[in-house]
Design an enzyme around this catalytic site. Structure first.
Site, mmCIF file in Angstrom:
data_model
loop_
_atom_site.group_PDB
_atom_site.id
_atom_site.type_symbol
_atom_site.label_atom_id
_atom_site.label_comp_id
_atom_site.label_asym_id
_atom_site.label_seq_id
_atom_site.Cartn_x
_atom_site.Cartn_y
_atom_site.Cartn_z
ATOM 1 C CG ASP A 212 44.234 25.732 40.025
ATOM 2 O OD1 ASP A 212 44.311 24.500 40.221
ATOM 3 O OD2 ASP A 212 43.148 26.309 39.866
ATOM 4 N NE ARG B 235 37.939 30.082 43.435
ATOM 5 C CZ ARG B 235 38.294 29.000 42.756
ATOM 6 N NH1 ARG B 235 37.489 27.937 42.729
ATOM 7 N NH2 ARG B 235 39.430 28.951 42.093
HETATM 8 C C1 LIG Z 1 40.840 24.593 39.474
HETATM 9 C C2 LIG Z 1 40.434 26.012 39.431
HETATM 10 O O1 LIG Z 1 40.219 26.612 40.448
HETATM 11 S S1 LIG Z 1 40.305 26.809 37.976
HETATM 12 C C3 LIG Z 1 40.329 28.506 38.441
HETATM 13 C C4 LIG Z 1 41.674 28.957 38.849
HETATM 14 N N1 LIG Z 1 42.572 29.038 37.689
HETATM 15 C C5 LIG Z 1 42.563 30.126 36.916
HETATM 16 O O2 LIG Z 1 41.838 31.064 37.186
HETATM 17 C C6 LIG Z 1 43.451 30.156 35.708
HETATM 18 C C7 LIG Z 1 43.892 31.561 35.420
HETATM 19 N N2 LIG Z 1 44.815 31.598 34.290
HETATM 20 C C8 LIG Z 1 46.076 32.023 34.415
HETATM 21 O O3 LIG Z 1 46.523 32.394 35.489
HETATM 22 C C9 LIG Z 1 46.921 32.077 33.179
HETATM 23 O O4 LIG Z 1 46.130 31.976 32.031
HETATM 24 C C10 LIG Z 1 47.966 30.926 33.090
HETATM 25 C C11 LIG Z 1 48.931 31.024 34.272
HETATM 26 C C12 LIG Z 1 47.303 29.584 33.059
HETATM 27 C C13 LIG Z 1 48.757 31.123 31.785
HETATM 28 O O5 LIG Z 1 49.369 32.359 31.874
HETATM 29 P P1 LIG Z 1 50.373 32.923 30.787
HETATM 30 O O6 LIG Z 1 51.257 31.841 30.276
HETATM 31 O O7 LIG Z 1 51.006 34.142 31.348
HETATM 32 O O8 LIG Z 1 49.406 33.342 29.620
HETATM 33 P P2 LIG Z 1 49.776 34.171 28.338
HETATM 34 O O9 LIG Z 1 51.194 34.589 28.314
HETATM 35 O O10 LIG Z 1 49.286 33.419 27.156
HETATM 36 O O11 LIG Z 1 48.858 35.463 28.527
HETATM 37 C C14 LIG Z 1 48.563 36.327 27.464
HETATM 38 C C15 LIG Z 1 47.796 37.504 27.999
HETATM 39 O O12 LIG Z 1 46.569 37.033 28.556
HETATM 40 C C16 LIG Z 1 46.469 37.456 29.908
HETATM 41 N N3 LIG Z 1 45.793 36.397 30.669
HETATM 42 C C17 LIG Z 1 46.085 35.072 30.704
HETATM 43 N N4 LIG Z 1 45.207 34.435 31.479
HETATM 44 C C18 LIG Z 1 44.351 35.363 31.948
HETATM 45 C C19 LIG Z 1 43.225 35.299 32.787
HETATM 46 N N5 LIG Z 1 42.807 34.144 33.312
HETATM 47 N N6 LIG Z 1 42.589 36.436 33.066
HETATM 48 C C20 LIG Z 1 42.997 37.604 32.536
HETATM 49 N N7 LIG Z 1 44.048 37.731 31.714
HETATM 50 C C21 LIG Z 1 44.721 36.609 31.425
HETATM 51 C C22 LIG Z 1 47.884 37.654 30.377
HETATM 52 O O13 LIG Z 1 47.908 38.518 31.479
HETATM 53 C C23 LIG Z 1 48.525 38.237 29.128
HETATM 54 O O14 LIG Z 1 48.153 39.590 29.045
HETATM 55 P P3 LIG Z 1 49.020 40.679 28.193
HETATM 56 O O15 LIG Z 1 49.078 40.183 26.791
HETATM 57 O O16 LIG Z 1 48.234 41.930 28.341
HETATM 58 O O17 LIG Z 1 50.369 40.739 28.839
HETATM 59 O O1 LIG Z 2 37.838 25.469 41.538
HETATM 60 C C1 LIG Z 2 37.717 24.710 40.627
HETATM 61 C C2 LIG Z 2 38.251 23.388 40.608
HETATM 62 O O2 LIG Z 2 38.125 22.707 39.581
HETATM 63 O O3 LIG Z 2 38.832 23.013 41.641
HETATM 64 MG MG LIG Z 3 38.763 24.454 43.293
#
Ligand SMILES: CC(=O)SCCNC(=O)CCNC(=O)[C@H](O)C(C)(C)COP(=O)(O)OP(=O)(O)OC[C@H]1O[C@@H](n2cnc3c(N)ncnc32)[C@H](O)[C@@H]1OP(=O)(O)O
Ligand SMILES: O=CC(=O)O
Ligand SMILES: [Mg+2]
Length: 531
Positions: free
Chosen positions: A448, A168
């Site tokens: 986010d 994206r």
């Molecule tokens: C509205 C929108 O656009 S939605 C799309 C955009 N939003 C996203 O993509 C959300 C992505 N998610 C994240 O960034 C994270 O999950 C957060 C910030 C919400 C939470 O993060 P944290 O509190 O650090 O999660 P947590 O500590 O439970 O993570 C545990 C493990 O999972 C991994 N992890 C957590 N989320 C993700 C993910 N989305 N992708 C890959 N790995 C992940 C962490 O890196 C960590 O790895 P490790 O054990 O090897 O160190």
């Molecule tokens: O990108 C996703 C959203 O919900 O915004």
């Molecule tokens: Mg969006």
């Protein structure tokens, strides 16, 4: 007609920044020449389309309401379908999303999800270093060389059968000020797309893996047509067959909901689906209708997918996609796993499960999750209710959604804690973003750029439309906001939350934005000046 590559010089692109050696490899002379060409061909049109957004918004601010277009009725009424869906995208029941950080990419690719959406947008704070490192990481992933060792010595590498990669890029509105062409800042979208395509398109195409893209924040079919033109040109330049690049479009703006058929049509051979980007969609409802006192939203916790305007939008998306042979992707629940509290964790997972159940029963072909631990949760629901790879045969011809349903006002209240939570989330998110982190957990929810924008837009609306009250009839006023902002800033300044060091800068920016007479289009535009 394509310009001969040798006529483009790297002097065309000025670099404002100091890339590391690894990042410099991404900014090779050939890659920069490719970017300069994209800029010169397509940036004028991008700017025109952004100006058109402002003109439409001025009409809505003056009292008009969005509607379906008269000039495109034939597209909506005639029968046509999108092109064939490539094998790698025929089963998308669970897609994990996340920022383009090295360890997270590996974890996402290994998560068991069918697809990983690598995000340069809502979950990325687009510092030059973040964006370039993201490109390095994706290039290594495509080349099969992605590995990472954590500071604690834990080794990460990509397993067999990783998730299919979908990228994206940033939305059309965001600039990339570190790269200028003819003295103009490049578009973030063209930089993210251009670098990823330049370095990876041929390799991905050889493996029948696209490249594939998610397109964010489009507002009309012309903006989709611009992407189509950019991709067609890139395919020709990179010697891959026309139509190899496939896209899924986020329907995450209110204006785009009135043009779903048109957006798919504009991309016909390369469109594979639409996605309900619920968080930006709520933000866009607030922003588009910011001048309409009768359409204020209640506090964001009450604006669930079951409220009439969101239910209508998601069902119209499913109906539209399935009529055109496209995938109707669901969106993201905000809950994430909660560590150290089994009961709270189970309650959070139950909310995710309920959201996925609603989606699969409504006819969605797949969904998004924010965290690897949520992959099995979402997958169990989709496996149970969607035994086939997708359910594009579910027509939803029972859905009757028109303008009234898409614009329906939303009942609810504003509580003091809802108001205070909006202030806190805005502040903490902006501080983290300024510190380079685009997605953070706050009170066990994923926050986010899109979710923070809802909080910001709501605060602005409640304060600028006179006479808005709390549930207990106490007035909502600027003094209350200033007080809450100062109190949170004071508390967070010396805390260990992500971005604590940037709390004062974030507070100054938010104060300015919330007091301004006009709701700024995007929080990330003024914030980018400070990144
Ligand atoms: C509205 C929108 O656009 S939605 C799309 C955009 N939003 C996203 O993509 C959300 C992505 N998610 C994240 O960034 C994270 O999950 C957060 C910030 C919400 C939470 O993060 P944290 O509190 O650090 O999660 P947590 O500590 O439970 O993570 C545990 C493990 O999972 C991994 N992890 C957590 N989320 C993700 C993910 N989305 N992708 C890959 N790995 C992940 C962490 O890196 C960590 O790895 P490790 O054990 O090897 O160190
Ligand atoms: O990108 C996703 C959203 O919900 O915004
Ligand atoms: Mg969006």
């Amino acid at each position: 007609m394509a310009l001969p590559r040798e006529r483009l010089t790297t002097e065309a692109v000025q670099l404002h920044g100091q890339p590391s050696p690894a990042q410099q490899a991404i900014l090779s002379p050939q890659a920069l020449a490719f970017l300069a060409d994209l800029h010169r061909r397509f940036d004028t049109r991008r700017r025109e389309l952004l100006a058109a957004r402002r003109e439409r918004q001025a009409r809505w601010d003056a009292g008009e309401l969005p509607d379906f277009r008269a000039d495109t009725a034939a597209i909506r009424e005639s029968e046509w379908t999108v092109g064939p869906i490539p094998p790698a995208l025929r089963d998308r029941r669970v897609e994990i999303t996340g920022p383009v950080e090295r360890k997270m990419i590996i974890n996402a690719l290994n998560s068991g999800a069918k697809v990983f959406m690598a995000d340069f947008e809502d979950s990325s704070a687009p510092s030059f270093a973040n964006q370039l490192d993201g490109q390095v990481n994706l290039r290594d992933a495509v080349a099969g060389k992605l590995a990472y060792t954590s500071p604690e010595g834990r080794h990460y590498r990509v397993d067999a059968n990783p998730a299919v990669l979908v990228v994206r890029p940033r939305g059309w509105h965001l600039p990339e000020r570190h790269l200028t062409v003819d003295g103009e800042a490049m578009s973030g979208a063209l930089v993210d797309f251009g670098l990823y395509a330049f370095h990876n398109a041929r390799a991905l195409h050889r493996r029948d893996l696209g490249p594939y893209f998610y397109l964010p924040k489009l507002e009309c079919m012309e903006e989709a047509a611009l992407w189509d033109a950019v991709m067609a040109h890139a395919e020709a330049e990179l010697d891959i067959p026309p139509g190899s690049m496939k896209v899924t479009v986020l329907i995450e703006t209110l204006p785009a909901a009135f043009q779903m058929h048109e957006i798919l049509h504009a991309l016909q051979s390369r469109a594979v689906g639409l996605n309900c980007g619920r968080w930006d969609y709520i933000f866009s409802y607030l922003k588009t209708l910011r001048g309409h006192r009768d359409r204020l939203l209640p506090e964001r916790g009450q604006v669930q997918m079951t409220v009439p305007f969101l239910k209508a939008y998601s069902e119209l998306l499913i109906q539209t996609c399935h009529r055109r042979g496209a995938f109707a992707m669901g969106g993201m629940a905000a809950q994430i796993p909660i560590k150290g509290d089994a009961a709270a964790n189970e309650a959070a997972l139950a909310k995710v499960r309920a959201d996925k159940l609603r989606e699969v029963q409504a006819g969605h072909d797949g969904t998004w999750v924010a965290h690897p631990a949520l992959v099995p949760v979402a997958q169990a629901v989709f496996d149970e209710y969607m035994p086939e790879p997708n359910q594009r045969d579910v027509e939803r011809d029972d859905v009757r959604v028109g303008r009234e349903q898409l614009l329906a006002p939303c009942a609810g209240t504003i509580t003091r804690s809802g108001f205070d939570n909006n202030v806190e989330v805005c502040l903490r998110y902006t501080a983290a973003w300024l510190d380079g982190q685009g997605c953070v957990p706050i009170h066990h929810l994923m926050e986010d750029a899109a979710t923070a924008e809802i909080a910001r837009a709501q605060l602005w609306q409640w304060l600028h439309h006179g006479g808005v009250e709390f549930q207990d009839h106490a007035p909502i006023d600027f003094a209350l906001f200033d007080h809450a902002l100062a109190a949170h800033a004071h508390r967070l300044r010396d805390s260990n939350v992500p971005g604590a060091a940037r709390v004062d800068a974030a507070a100054r920016l938010l104060r300015e934005l919330i007091h301004a007479d006009t709701l700024a289009d995007f929080l990330t535009l003024p914030a980018y000046e400070q990144l």
